[in-house]
Scaffold this active site. Structure first.
Site, PDB file in Angstrom:
ATOM      1  N   LEU A  25      -6.038   3.282  -9.821  1.00 38.99           N
ATOM      2  CA  LEU A  25      -7.107   4.233 -10.133  1.00 38.99           C
ATOM      3  C   LEU A  25      -6.638   5.678  -9.945  1.00 38.99           C
ATOM      4  O   LEU A  25      -6.979   6.560 -10.733  1.00 38.99           O
ATOM      5  CB  LEU A  25      -8.329   3.959  -9.238  1.00 38.99           C
ATOM      6  CG  LEU A  25      -8.892   2.526  -9.279  1.00 38.99           C
ATOM      7  CD1 LEU A  25     -10.132   2.403  -8.392  1.00 38.99           C
ATOM      8  CD2 LEU A  25      -9.229   2.115 -10.717  1.00 38.99           C
ATOM      9  N   ASP A  38       1.358  10.379   3.959  1.00 36.43           N
ATOM     10  CA  ASP A  38       0.627   9.288   4.592  1.00 36.43           C
ATOM     11  C   ASP A  38      -0.725   9.865   4.993  1.00 36.43           C
ATOM     12  O   ASP A  38      -0.799  10.723   5.886  1.00 36.43           O
ATOM     13  CB  ASP A  38       1.395   8.772   5.822  1.00 36.43           C
ATOM     14  CG  ASP A  38       0.624   7.682   6.561  1.00 36.43           C
ATOM     15  OD1 ASP A  38      -0.534   7.385   6.178  1.00 36.43           O
ATOM     16  OD2 ASP A  38       1.174   7.129   7.527  1.00 36.43           O
ATOM     17  N   CYS A  42      -8.020   8.350  -3.376  1.00 34.14           N
ATOM     18  CA  CYS A  42      -7.892   6.984  -3.904  1.00 34.14           C
ATOM     19  C   CYS A  42      -7.026   6.098  -3.001  1.00 34.14           C
ATOM     20  O   CYS A  42      -7.011   4.881  -3.185  1.00 34.14           O
ATOM     21  CB  CYS A  42      -7.265   6.991  -5.298  1.00 34.14           C
ATOM     22  SG  CYS A  42      -8.390   7.524  -6.581  1.00 34.14           S
ATOM     23  N   TYR A  85     -12.867  -4.858   4.845  1.00 35.89           N
ATOM     24  CA  TYR A  85     -12.850  -4.003   3.656  1.00 35.89           C
ATOM     25  C   TYR A  85     -14.247  -3.419   3.397  1.00 35.89           C
ATOM     26  O   TYR A  85     -14.396  -2.222   3.137  1.00 35.89           O
ATOM     27  CB  TYR A  85     -12.362  -4.817   2.449  1.00 35.89           C
ATOM     28  CG  TYR A  85     -12.149  -4.000   1.202  1.00 35.89           C
ATOM     29  CD1 TYR A  85     -11.134  -3.038   1.136  1.00 35.89           C
ATOM     30  CD2 TYR A  85     -12.966  -4.167   0.093  1.00 35.89           C
ATOM     31  CE1 TYR A  85     -10.944  -2.287  -0.011  1.00 35.89           C
ATOM     32  CE2 TYR A  85     -12.784  -3.425  -1.062  1.00 35.89           C
ATOM     33  CZ  TYR A  85     -11.771  -2.484  -1.101  1.00 35.89           C
ATOM     34  OH  TYR A  85     -11.583  -1.733  -2.246  1.00 35.89           O
TER      35      TYR A  85
HETATM   36  N1  NAD Z   1      -8.919  -2.058  -7.981  1.00 36.35           N
HETATM   37  C1  NAD Z   1     -10.160  -2.369  -7.678  1.00 36.35           C
HETATM   38  O1  NAD Z   1     -10.718  -3.340  -8.184  1.00 36.35           O
HETATM   39  C2  NAD Z   1     -10.934  -1.518  -6.696  1.00 36.35           C
HETATM   40  C3  NAD Z   1     -12.304  -1.741  -6.567  1.00 36.35           C
HETATM   41  C4  NAD Z   1     -13.049  -0.975  -5.679  1.00 36.35           C
HETATM   42  C5  NAD Z   1     -12.422  -0.003  -4.938  1.00 36.35           C
HETATM   43  N2  NAD Z   1     -11.090   0.189  -5.055  1.00 36.35           N
HETATM   44  C6  NAD Z   1     -10.477   1.229  -4.230  1.00 36.35           C
HETATM   45  O2  NAD Z   1      -9.850   2.161  -5.078  1.00 36.35           O
HETATM   46  C7  NAD Z   1      -8.744   2.758  -4.413  1.00 36.35           C
HETATM   47  C8  NAD Z   1      -7.518   2.628  -5.306  1.00 36.35           C
HETATM   48  O3  NAD Z   1      -7.254   1.257  -5.478  1.00 36.35           O
HETATM   49  P1  NAD Z   1      -6.231   0.705  -6.550  1.00 36.35           P
HETATM   50  O4  NAD Z   1      -6.819  -0.519  -7.092  1.00 36.35           O
HETATM   51  O5  NAD Z   1      -5.822   1.792  -7.447  1.00 36.35           O
HETATM   52  O6  NAD Z   1      -5.049   0.258  -5.565  1.00 36.35           O
HETATM   53  P2  NAD Z   1      -3.467   0.373  -5.691  1.00 36.35           P
HETATM   54  O7  NAD Z   1      -2.939  -0.554  -4.642  1.00 36.35           O
HETATM   55  O8  NAD Z   1      -3.039   0.205  -7.093  1.00 36.35           O
HETATM   56  O9  NAD Z   1      -3.178   1.876  -5.258  1.00 36.35           O
HETATM   57  C9  NAD Z   1      -3.403   2.329  -3.967  1.00 36.35           C
HETATM   58  C10 NAD Z   1      -2.395   3.432  -3.661  1.00 36.35           C
HETATM   59  O10 NAD Z   1      -2.683   3.931  -2.347  1.00 36.35           O
HETATM   60  C11 NAD Z   1      -1.449   4.201  -1.717  1.00 36.35           C
HETATM   61  N3  NAD Z   1      -1.627   4.207  -0.260  1.00 36.35           N
HETATM   62  C12 NAD Z   1      -1.972   3.162   0.546  1.00 36.35           C
HETATM   63  N4  NAD Z   1      -1.990   3.561   1.817  1.00 36.35           N
HETATM   64  C13 NAD Z   1      -1.647   4.884   1.837  1.00 36.35           C
HETATM   65  C14 NAD Z   1      -1.485   5.851   2.846  1.00 36.35           C
HETATM   66  N5  NAD Z   1      -1.656   5.551   4.147  1.00 36.35           N
HETATM   67  N6  NAD Z   1      -1.143   7.105   2.490  1.00 36.35           N
HETATM   68  C15 NAD Z   1      -0.963   7.426   1.200  1.00 36.35           C
HETATM   69  N7  NAD Z   1      -1.074   6.545   0.188  1.00 36.35           N
HETATM   70  C16 NAD Z   1      -1.430   5.299   0.503  1.00 36.35           C
HETATM   71  C17 NAD Z   1      -0.518   3.082  -2.185  1.00 36.35           C
HETATM   72  O11 NAD Z   1       0.834   3.425  -2.009  1.00 36.35           O
HETATM   73  C18 NAD Z   1      -0.934   2.957  -3.645  1.00 36.35           C
HETATM   74  O12 NAD Z   1      -0.144   3.771  -4.476  1.00 36.35           O
HETATM   75  C19 NAD Z   1      -8.623   2.033  -3.075  1.00 36.35           C
HETATM   76  O13 NAD Z   1      -9.254   2.800  -2.088  1.00 36.35           O
HETATM   77  C20 NAD Z   1      -9.391   0.754  -3.308  1.00 36.35           C
HETATM   78  O14 NAD Z   1      -9.885   0.217  -2.108  1.00 36.35           O
HETATM   79  C21 NAD Z   1     -10.331  -0.546  -5.922  1.00 36.35           C
END
Ligand code: NAD
Length: 255
Positions: free
Chosen positions: A17, A59, A86, A161
């Site tokens: 995202l 981080d 995100c 979560y």
């Molecule tokens: N994909 C879904 O279906 C979904 C649904 C609801 C909510 N979300 C939320 O959306 C957000 C993005 O999710 P996504 O699906 O793109 O996940 P993703 O795993 O593709 O991307 C998450 C990114 O966050 C980075 N990250 C993790 N911990 C970190 C830290 N401590 N410092 C800096 N960067 C960090 C990772 O390296 C990764 O690039 C998340 O918060 C997730 O919980 C996702």
């Protein structure tokens, strides 16, 4: 706010995202800082986007790391107008599992990244935004967080979560109320299941089932649809203090 000319920091911007958001904001003329702990993916994406993007390894849970990233942003671009949070992690773990009880450490870890990391970014970025001149609408900055529909209809195994995403949703209004006097808006997006590397860890059959259960459209969300909502929030000054579900009207079942 108009996207063109803004400086936007996207945490978790290396993937999913956040990646789609970084790409769209840059396409529309913003300068985008990809703040992620994944150096390889983050740098690759920044190179692909080109001059409108840069990667800074960050981080979100570390005060030192975030401060140093924001210092670099101030030095390079002068100010920060938009923060899109995100960065996040997800786990599925039952309280009473087949072999173990829910680990305390995994619960703490999810809270650390999703709640403390989000809040750490907000407090340190808001301080920078507060120094901006107001635009013609009286705005100094905008913070957009990523909650989840798990905040409201969490499934079995999502205690950690859901708790973390509920916290993100719950902090939206008090932050918007507090930061209003500084001309800073605070919004959150609660996505349903989106096609990203995070959701790829869920078995294909379960993902398909979620698509079928979605009233309309009968599919998972696309990251570009999340990015589109970010752009709408940027452009619409009246949106403030709200958590928007982006989910095709699905209400998740217990499992
Ligand atoms: N994909 C879904 O279906 C979904 C649904 C609801 C909510 N979300 C939320 O959306 C957000 C993005 O999710 P996504 O699906 O793109 O996940 P993703 O795993 O593709 O991307 C998450 C990114 O966050 C980075 N990250 C993790 N911990 C970190 C830290 N401590 N410092 C800096 N960067 C960090 C990772 O390296 C990764 O690039 C998340 O918060 C997730 O919980 C996702």
């Amino acid at each position: 706010m108009k996207v063109k000319g803004l400086v936007a920091v996207v945490t978790g911007g290396a993937s999913g995202l956040g990646e789609a958001t970084a790409v769209m904001l840059a396409q529309l003329g913003a300068t985008v800082v990809i703040a992620d702990r994944n150096r390889e993916k983050g740098q690759k994406l920044a190179d692909e986007i080109g001059t409108k993007a840069c990667f800074i390894e960050t981080d979100v849970t570390s005060e030192h790391s975030v401060t140093s990233m924001l210092d670099q942003v101030s030095e390079q671009f002068g100010s920060i107008h938009v923060l899109v949070n995100c960065a996040g992690i997800a786990i599925g773990e039952k309280v009473i599992g087949r072999d173990n009880i829910h680990q305390y450490e995994s619960f703490q870890n999810v809270m650390k990244v999703n709640v403390m990391g989000t809040f750490n970014m907000i407090r340190l970025a808001a301080e920078r935004m507060e120094r901006n001149d107001v635009d013609e609408q009286g705005e100094r900055g905008l913070i957009i967080n990523t909650s989840s529909i798990a905040a409201f209809d969490g499934q079995i195994g999502q205690a950690a979560y859901s708790a973390s995403k509920g916290a993100v949703a719950a902090m939206t209004l008090p932050l918007a109320r507090e930061l209003a006097r500084h001309g800073i808006r605070v919004m959150s997006i609660a996505p349903g299941l989106f096609e990203t590397p995070m959701s790829e860890k869920i078995p294909e059959s379960a993902r398909e089932a979620v698509g079928k259960q979605t009233p309309f459209p009968k599919r998972l969300g696309k990251p570009s649809e999340f990015a589109q909502l970010v752009v709408s929030i940027v452009e619409n000054t009246m949106l403030n203090g709200e958590v928007i579900r982006l989910d095709g009207a699905i209400r998740m079942q217990p499992k």
